[in-house]
Design a protein around this motif. Sequence first.
Motif, PDB file in Angstrom:
ATOM      1  N   TRP A  92       0.840  -1.204   0.000  1.00  0.00           N
ATOM      2  CA  TRP A  92       0.000   0.000   0.000  1.00  0.00           C
ATOM      3  C   TRP A  92       0.874   1.253   0.000  1.00  0.00           C
ATOM      4  O   TRP A  92       2.099   1.148   0.071  1.00  0.00           O
ATOM      5  CB  TRP A  92      -1.016   0.004   1.139  1.00  0.00           C
ATOM      6  CG  TRP A  92      -0.493  -0.152   2.544  1.00  0.00           C
ATOM      7  CD1 TRP A  92      -0.160  -1.329   3.151  1.00  0.00           C
ATOM      8  CD2 TRP A  92      -0.262   0.871   3.524  1.00  0.00           C
ATOM      9  NE1 TRP A  92       0.267  -1.099   4.441  1.00  0.00           N
ATOM     10  CE2 TRP A  92       0.200   0.243   4.709  1.00  0.00           C
ATOM     11  CE3 TRP A  92      -0.415   2.258   3.531  1.00  0.00           C
ATOM     12  CZ2 TRP A  92       0.524   0.955   5.866  1.00  0.00           C
ATOM     13  CZ3 TRP A  92      -0.103   2.965   4.686  1.00  0.00           C
ATOM     14  CH2 TRP A  92       0.358   2.316   5.837  1.00  0.00           C
ATOM     15  N   THR A 115      -4.253  -1.625  12.759  1.00  0.00           N
ATOM     16  CA  THR A 115      -5.467  -0.932  12.296  1.00  0.00           C
ATOM     17  C   THR A 115      -5.604  -1.053  10.779  1.00  0.00           C
ATOM     18  O   THR A 115      -4.645  -0.807  10.047  1.00  0.00           O
ATOM     19  CB  THR A 115      -5.402   0.567  12.673  1.00  0.00           C
ATOM     20  OG1 THR A 115      -5.295   0.663  14.089  1.00  0.00           O
ATOM     21  CG2 THR A 115      -6.616   1.325  12.182  1.00  0.00           C
ATOM     22  N   VAL A 116      -6.806  -1.438  10.354  1.00  0.00           N
ATOM     23  CA  VAL A 116      -7.072  -1.479   8.913  1.00  0.00           C
ATOM     24  C   VAL A 116      -7.767  -0.170   8.533  1.00  0.00           C
ATOM     25  O   VAL A 116      -8.771   0.205   9.137  1.00  0.00           O
ATOM     26  CB  VAL A 116      -7.971  -2.684   8.552  1.00  0.00           C
ATOM     27  CG1 VAL A 116      -8.292  -2.683   7.062  1.00  0.00           C
ATOM     28  CG2 VAL A 116      -7.293  -3.977   8.965  1.00  0.00           C
ATOM     29  N   LYS A 134      -3.005  -1.549   6.033  1.00  0.00           N
ATOM     30  CA  LYS A 134      -3.110  -1.995   7.425  1.00  0.00           C
ATOM     31  C   LYS A 134      -1.816  -1.568   8.117  1.00  0.00           C
ATOM     32  O   LYS A 134      -0.719  -1.886   7.642  1.00  0.00           O
ATOM     33  CB  LYS A 134      -3.231  -3.516   7.438  1.00  0.00           C
ATOM     34  CG  LYS A 134      -3.345  -4.119   8.819  1.00  0.00           C
ATOM     35  CD  LYS A 134      -3.480  -5.638   8.695  1.00  0.00           C
ATOM     36  CE  LYS A 134      -3.409  -6.280  10.066  1.00  0.00           C
ATOM     37  NZ  LYS A 134      -3.419  -7.736   9.983  1.00  0.00           N
ATOM     38  N   SER A 135      -1.968  -0.830   9.209  1.00  0.00           N
ATOM     39  CA  SER A 135      -0.763  -0.367   9.901  1.00  0.00           C
ATOM     40  C   SER A 135      -0.003  -1.562  10.463  1.00  0.00           C
ATOM     41  O   SER A 135      -0.557  -2.326  11.263  1.00  0.00           O
ATOM     42  CB  SER A 135      -1.141   0.597  11.030  1.00  0.00           C
ATOM     43  OG  SER A 135       0.004   0.853  11.824  1.00  0.00           O
ATOM     44  N   LYS A 154      -9.974   1.805   1.501  1.00  0.00           N
ATOM     45  CA  LYS A 154     -10.208   0.482   0.922  1.00  0.00           C
ATOM     46  C   LYS A 154     -10.034   0.485  -0.594  1.00  0.00           C
ATOM     47  O   LYS A 154      -9.505  -0.447  -1.178  1.00  0.00           O
ATOM     48  CB  LYS A 154     -11.651   0.078   1.248  1.00  0.00           C
ATOM     49  CG  LYS A 154     -11.873  -1.397   1.394  1.00  0.00           C
ATOM     50  CD  LYS A 154     -13.297  -1.608   1.873  1.00  0.00           C
ATOM     51  CE  LYS A 154     -13.480  -3.000   2.399  1.00  0.00           C
ATOM     52  NZ  LYS A 154     -14.763  -3.145   3.081  1.00  0.00           N
ATOM     53  N   GLU A 171      -3.059  -3.922  -1.498  1.00  0.00           N
ATOM     54  CA  GLU A 171      -3.906  -4.432  -0.417  1.00  0.00           C
ATOM     55  C   GLU A 171      -4.540  -3.270   0.338  1.00  0.00           C
ATOM     56  O   GLU A 171      -4.020  -2.156   0.306  1.00  0.00           O
ATOM     57  CB  GLU A 171      -3.051  -5.261   0.557  1.00  0.00           C
ATOM     58  CG  GLU A 171      -2.528  -6.533  -0.066  1.00  0.00           C
ATOM     59  CD  GLU A 171      -1.591  -7.298   0.864  1.00  0.00           C
ATOM     60  OE1 GLU A 171      -1.568  -6.991   2.084  1.00  0.00           O
ATOM     61  OE2 GLU A 171      -0.891  -8.188   0.360  1.00  0.00           O
ATOM     62  N   VAL A 172      -5.633  -3.541   1.027  1.00  0.00           N
ATOM     63  CA  VAL A 172      -6.224  -2.498   1.867  1.00  0.00           C
ATOM     64  C   VAL A 172      -5.192  -2.151   2.947  1.00  0.00           C
ATOM     65  O   VAL A 172      -4.674  -3.043   3.618  1.00  0.00           O
ATOM     66  CB  VAL A 172      -7.534  -2.990   2.531  1.00  0.00           C
ATOM     67  CG1 VAL A 172      -8.086  -1.916   3.469  1.00  0.00           C
ATOM     68  CG2 VAL A 172      -8.554  -3.356   1.468  1.00  0.00           C
ATOM     69  N   GLU A 194     -10.077   1.325   6.656  1.00  0.00           N
ATOM     70  CA  GLU A 194     -11.227   1.012   5.800  1.00  0.00           C
ATOM     71  C   GLU A 194     -11.543   2.172   4.844  1.00  0.00           C
ATOM     72  O   GLU A 194     -12.035   1.959   3.751  1.00  0.00           O
ATOM     73  CB  GLU A 194     -12.464   0.733   6.663  1.00  0.00           C
ATOM     74  CG  GLU A 194     -12.337  -0.489   7.570  1.00  0.00           C
ATOM     75  CD  GLU A 194     -12.508  -1.808   6.817  1.00  0.00           C
ATOM     76  OE1 GLU A 194     -12.990  -1.762   5.675  1.00  0.00           O
ATOM     77  OE2 GLU A 194     -12.127  -2.856   7.373  1.00  0.00           O
ATOM     78  N   LYS A 212      -6.301   2.718  -1.612  1.00  0.00           N
ATOM     79  CA  LYS A 212      -5.122   2.045  -1.024  1.00  0.00           C
ATOM     80  C   LYS A 212      -4.012   3.005  -0.570  1.00  0.00           C
ATOM     81  O   LYS A 212      -2.840   2.679  -0.631  1.00  0.00           O
ATOM     82  CB  LYS A 212      -4.518   1.028  -2.021  1.00  0.00           C
ATOM     83  CG  LYS A 212      -5.522   0.174  -2.769  1.00  0.00           C
ATOM     84  CD  LYS A 212      -6.110  -0.897  -1.880  1.00  0.00           C
ATOM     85  CE  LYS A 212      -6.820  -2.017  -2.599  1.00  0.00           C
ATOM     86  NZ  LYS A 212      -7.794  -1.702  -3.604  1.00  0.00           N
TER      87      LYS A 212
END
Lengths: 176, 539
Positions: free
Chosen positions: B320, B357-358, B351-352, B363, B348-349, B360, B366
């Motif tokens: 990302w 944490t995702v 994510k830290s 999403k 990918e989405v 969203e 990216k």
Amino acid sequence: MIHGNMNLNHYLIEKKSAILKKWFDAVVETYPHETSTFLRKQKAQFTNPVGYTLSEGIEHLFDALLQGMIPDTVSRFLDSIIRIRAIQEFSPSEAVSFIFQLKKVVRQELGKEILGQQGIAEELAVFESAVDDLALFSFDLFMKCREKIYELKANEAKNMTFRLLQQARLIVDNQD
Amino acid sequence: MAKLPKPEELSKIDYTPPKTSWMDTPVVFKEGMFCHGSKPKSLDIVGFPNPRDWRPADADWKLPENWKEILLEGIAERLEKYRSFRLFMDICVRCGACADKCHFFIGTGDPKNMPVLRAELIRSVYRKEFTLAGKIFGKMAGARELTLDVLKEWWYYFFQCTECRRCSVFCPYGIDQAEITIIGRELLNLLGLNIEWIAGPVSNCYMKGNHLGLEPHTIVGNLEYMLDDIETVTGKRIKPTFNRKGAEILFVTPSGDLFADPGTYTCMGYLMLFEELGLDYTWSTYASEGGNFGFFTSNEMGKRLNSKIYAEAKRLGVKWILGGECGHMWRVLSQYMDTWNGPADFLEVPKSPITGTVFENAKSMKMVHVAEFTADLIKNNKLKLDPKRNDHLNVTWHDSCNVARGMGMLEEPRYVLKNVVNNFVEMPEDTIREKTFCCGSGTGLNASEDMDLRMKGGFPRANAVKFVHEHYGVNMLANVCAIDRATLKPLMDYWVPGVNVCGLHELVANALVMTGEKERTTDLRGEPLPGIEQKEEKA
């Protein structure tokens, strides 16, 4: 109403709000019609900063004239007005013209009867001479503002050039 | 000898402007109010029409003979293509709600900078050429011919709008003036009528990957300077990677952060934060520009410049993208990138890797903004911070238009700020958040030759800063936008001397306690930390 033994200052204090209103109108009329309507309409400090600064500024300047030109007040409020007008669509003479308008407004508001009273003419000459001082001071401020603009332009160019020279390793710190 | 006016003539000088209607008031080009015209080379490189030497103040703009036809076809094409454009041409009832909301109108006092009137410049021609009422009733229906004077008026005023969208907040119909300016500039570009301050960076970005035209070795060299300074301040040598395939994250920031103070201090902040986190990330010397001056040229040009970020993410195989502190970059990436160059289904989405944490909200495109990323780190207690190190600063927050009004990112930067400084003061309500006032230099108007325009446009912003400076002793104006960092400084120098400008991550890095660092005695600018001078004196 005309009182006996009143000096010019008393009359000016008495007629302060009428004088300020006319003076403010004279200042905003130097802007295009649509703009002067806006400047007059509301004097909110943050959403109409030009209208607010003009209105607040001329009141303090008028008070300062009555109280013998308090340098700090004059400098602060004249600066805030000139700083705006120095970058707006005015020639130098137009930018500072509003100071002279005060003389006209004061004479109109005092009217012939008061102006004809004994001693008033002499006092008015002193007052108008103070207004002239204000105008002279505003020239200085105007020039300072313009010089600042040129300095800012020059600084941007200098900073960029300095960085470029540094990148090209044409200038290096002594310790390097 | 010139004829001198007589005293009685002099006394008749009238400073009241003539009361003509706006259509009958011709445009006058004033020095300091406009930028240099685009150079032929800059247009040539990206294949734009009519590359030639021209000067905006000259009478002859060296236009193609059929310029009018080109422009009218251009309008027709865009009316067809963008439903919003046709809507904005038709629905305005001229209620005036927007009129006094524009920083350029407030600062210049020029009625043609009222958003409604700026739009009328183009709307009047639309009526004449594309509506029956306009064709029949002409001026009575607010319609007028497209003439050379009208074209010049467009040019003058569409480059006196920063697309900040403050006016649209107040429009009952939601007319987006920025879109009208965007299309106005697109049309002008059909005739080669850009400004060099935009056209130059666009061609640089197209050829070299960033607005400044920095080549890979220069980018690395500039970062090396910063790494030296970081070592001086913290005693730690950081070794970032460039163009590294297989990194988890690609980091993209505006090139202004690499080149000019105070952006460079913000950049040092990123470097220190990522080092402390042990982040698996890489810089790219090709996708080396977060900003997009193509967006201030035409949609197509914006798309062409933007594509390199996704292309580079794909080439490097990252998961990302993390974005640095930038204003319009964020609006472009969030609201345009996906439709221009998406879908980015190879990513990918986000994510830290530190907190899990995702994001969203990212999403689809990216990409995460570094202010969101850092706010999440602080919320999850992942950073050791010593805000006392910023105690010499009394900070206020400037909401950058595109980030705040455009994207609603209001709380994240404030949350970060409150955790890294002890002294934070908000500016008055009408001048922050969605109603924030623009810096007056956005959308490529941050040249030097239009300094007067910039000072006027930035006045409402500066006026609010002046208030908190005088009442609360504010001495630092923080923000998350590269153009702000570059342009608010001269704005402060003119209107509010004594107030400095910085990015959010400069303050983060000042407060960040890094593992194994030496005792810090200065902030990132080399200024002594609060208490240090007294300590040294005692010793």
